[in-house]
Design an enzyme around this catalytic site. Structure first.
Site, PDB file in Angstrom:
ATOM      1  N   MET A 190      -4.587  33.928  48.670  1.00 27.50           N
ATOM      2  CA  MET A 190      -3.236  33.344  48.715  1.00 27.50           C
ATOM      3  C   MET A 190      -2.282  34.251  49.489  1.00 27.50           C
ATOM      4  SD  MET A 190      -2.889  30.389  47.283  1.00 27.50           S
ATOM      5  CE  MET A 190      -1.186  30.218  46.748  1.00 27.50           C
ATOM      6  N   CYS A 191      -1.252  33.675  49.973  1.00 29.37           N
ATOM      7  CA  CYS A 191      -0.263  34.399  50.756  1.00 29.37           C
ATOM      8  C   CYS A 191       1.096  34.115  50.134  1.00 29.37           C
ATOM      9  CB  CYS A 191      -0.273  33.929  52.189  1.00 29.37           C
ATOM     10  SG  CYS A 191      -1.933  33.808  52.874  1.00 29.37           S
ATOM     11  N   GLU A 192       2.123  34.740  50.661  1.00 33.28           N
ATOM     12  CA  GLU A 192       3.474  34.415  50.200  1.00 33.28           C
ATOM     13  C   GLU A 192       4.314  33.940  51.375  1.00 33.28           C
ATOM     14  OE1 GLU A 192       5.349  35.906  47.039  1.00 33.28           O
ATOM     15  OE2 GLU A 192       3.598  36.778  46.070  1.00 33.28           O
ATOM     16  N   ASN A 244       0.549  28.590  53.342  1.00 37.13           N
ATOM     17  CA  ASN A 244      -0.100  29.348  52.271  1.00 37.13           C
ATOM     18  C   ASN A 244      -1.065  28.394  51.592  1.00 37.13           C
ATOM     19  OD1 ASN A 244       0.022  29.106  49.356  1.00 37.13           O
ATOM     20  ND2 ASN A 244       1.489  30.759  49.189  1.00 37.13           N
TER      21      ASN A 244
END
Lengths: 256, 256
Positions: free
Chosen positions: A1-3, A108
């Site tokens: 996951m990313c932000e 994301n």
């Protein structure tokens, strides 16, 4: 996951405060060690700073935090790689031209079976599912509207339909801007807040920083911040629903 | 008139020394007060720093001078506006994708009757003759080679022909790169130098700086620098001829 982090405002506003919070998640308070990037619009032009290295000790991130670049539309992303290696060409945001405007995109989530998406003349340069999804989206937009659209609500309703298709392939949280509009699409994690007079104080969750927006703003300012998770702990953020799309125009939410 | 600076190298090399010289011409030793920009390739990706403000007192230019970003292909430009206002979207270099690669372009000179050039699907975002010429060039390239070309010499010979057409519209000095190749085209002012072992000393014309390349390089390094005017006063620069095109591949001149 990313932000993800986005900002939409009615006057050029700096994003130093929110960016400071986000950058701490790039390898310090969060696991997102695989690069970061930020795009600021300035008129129809834009500037992008990005780095395949962790944000919390990046020289360029330091510059961006210290140097108050003011913009009405900002998209930022910190990355935990899943599809595609840790390389500059795989680092979000991505920007491409369509209809004589620059479109900027960050994603994301993670898609499966994305290789089958036909991107037409918009060929990906890197290997991420995200850049490929962006290229496919632009192809859809250009196909549906061969000439620059004048009915922007119709355009963004169409984009929301395309996002629905991409959500069918996995987790698809998205920020997309053409410098004036900022469009969001949520699969699971996306929050937003609109700040306007009377402005109060806000304190970052990830760093021991408090800002008094009243000292930084004028009474007419409207500033919306969108983030994967709330960045402050003393304000009320709106949680987006799965499949929900919210469109902002210069800080204000616009009905789709 | 503007000033161009390019670098092509066989190993990632920093351009701090040459960039220091060029930046002084942005409002101090030269009249180019209307912005500057620099694009560094890193693999297939790139990073661009640009500013519509004069380079000699730009915070971002200062960062680029201090922070040794290493690259095999760099294009830089400082601007004295003629066509198009002093805005970020009119600031070179310009980068667009074709065939799944990013092409970066900077132009020095001035064109007339350029509005009639058909740019097809590559629409300019700003108002400069330069961006429009770049869009036209990409359209020509994409039309001649609908699929990514494998015969790169044929591609660059075709680009040289297109440059000849643009030279018919005025002054057209150009730098163009796809990350591995760097192509130059000269109408009146363009000089280049290839540095290789044994490396010597070089001293900048525009600033009281001398660098000993022997301390900065390894014996196998090949580094070509291209500039509007020679940047050093103790080396022999090659002056390009009107209508001449020179192609570099990772530092080495390649026959067209």
């Amino acid at each position: 996951m990313c932000e993800l982090l986005g900002m939409s405002a009615n006057v050029p506003t700096d994003i130093c405060f929110s960016f400071s919070g986000l950058m701490q998640r790039g390898g310090r308070t969060g696991p997102h060690r695989d690069g970061w990037g930020i795009t600021f619009y300035e008129g129809k032009g834009f500037r992008t700073f990005k780095d395949p290295n962790p944000s919390y000790n990046s020289k360029i991130a330091e510059l961006v935090q210290k140097y108050p670049i003011k913009s009405c539309s900002v998209i930022s992303h910190i990355r935990q790689a899943n599809r595609g290696g840790v390389k500059l060409e795989n680092t979000h945001p991505f920007t491409r031209e369509l209809w004589g405007r620059f479109w900027t995109f960050a994603h994301n989530g993670q898609l499966t079976d994305y290789q089958k998406l036909d991107t037409g003349r918009f060929r990906p340069v890197g290997e991420t599912d995200s850049e490929l999804a962006f290229c496919w989206l632009l192809k859809q937009m250009g196909q549906r509207f061969p000439e620059p659209p004048t009915d922007m609500a119709a355009l963004f309703r169409f984009i929301a339909e395309c996002c629905e298709t991409l959500k069918g392939l996995g987790v698809y949280n998205m920020l997309l801007s053409d410098s004036e509009y900022l469009m969001t699409f949520c699969t699971n994690n996306l929050h937003w807040i609109t700040r306007r007079a009377p402005f109060g104080q806000a304190s970052l969750i990830d760093e021991d920083v408090t800002v008094n927006f009243q000292e930084e703003t004028t009474p007419n300012d409207v500033v919306t911040v969108i983030a994967t998770q709330p960045l402050t702990d003393n304000e009320q953020w709106q949680k987006m629903q799965p499949g929900e799309s919210v469109l902002f125009y210069l800080g204000e939410k616009v009905d789709l």
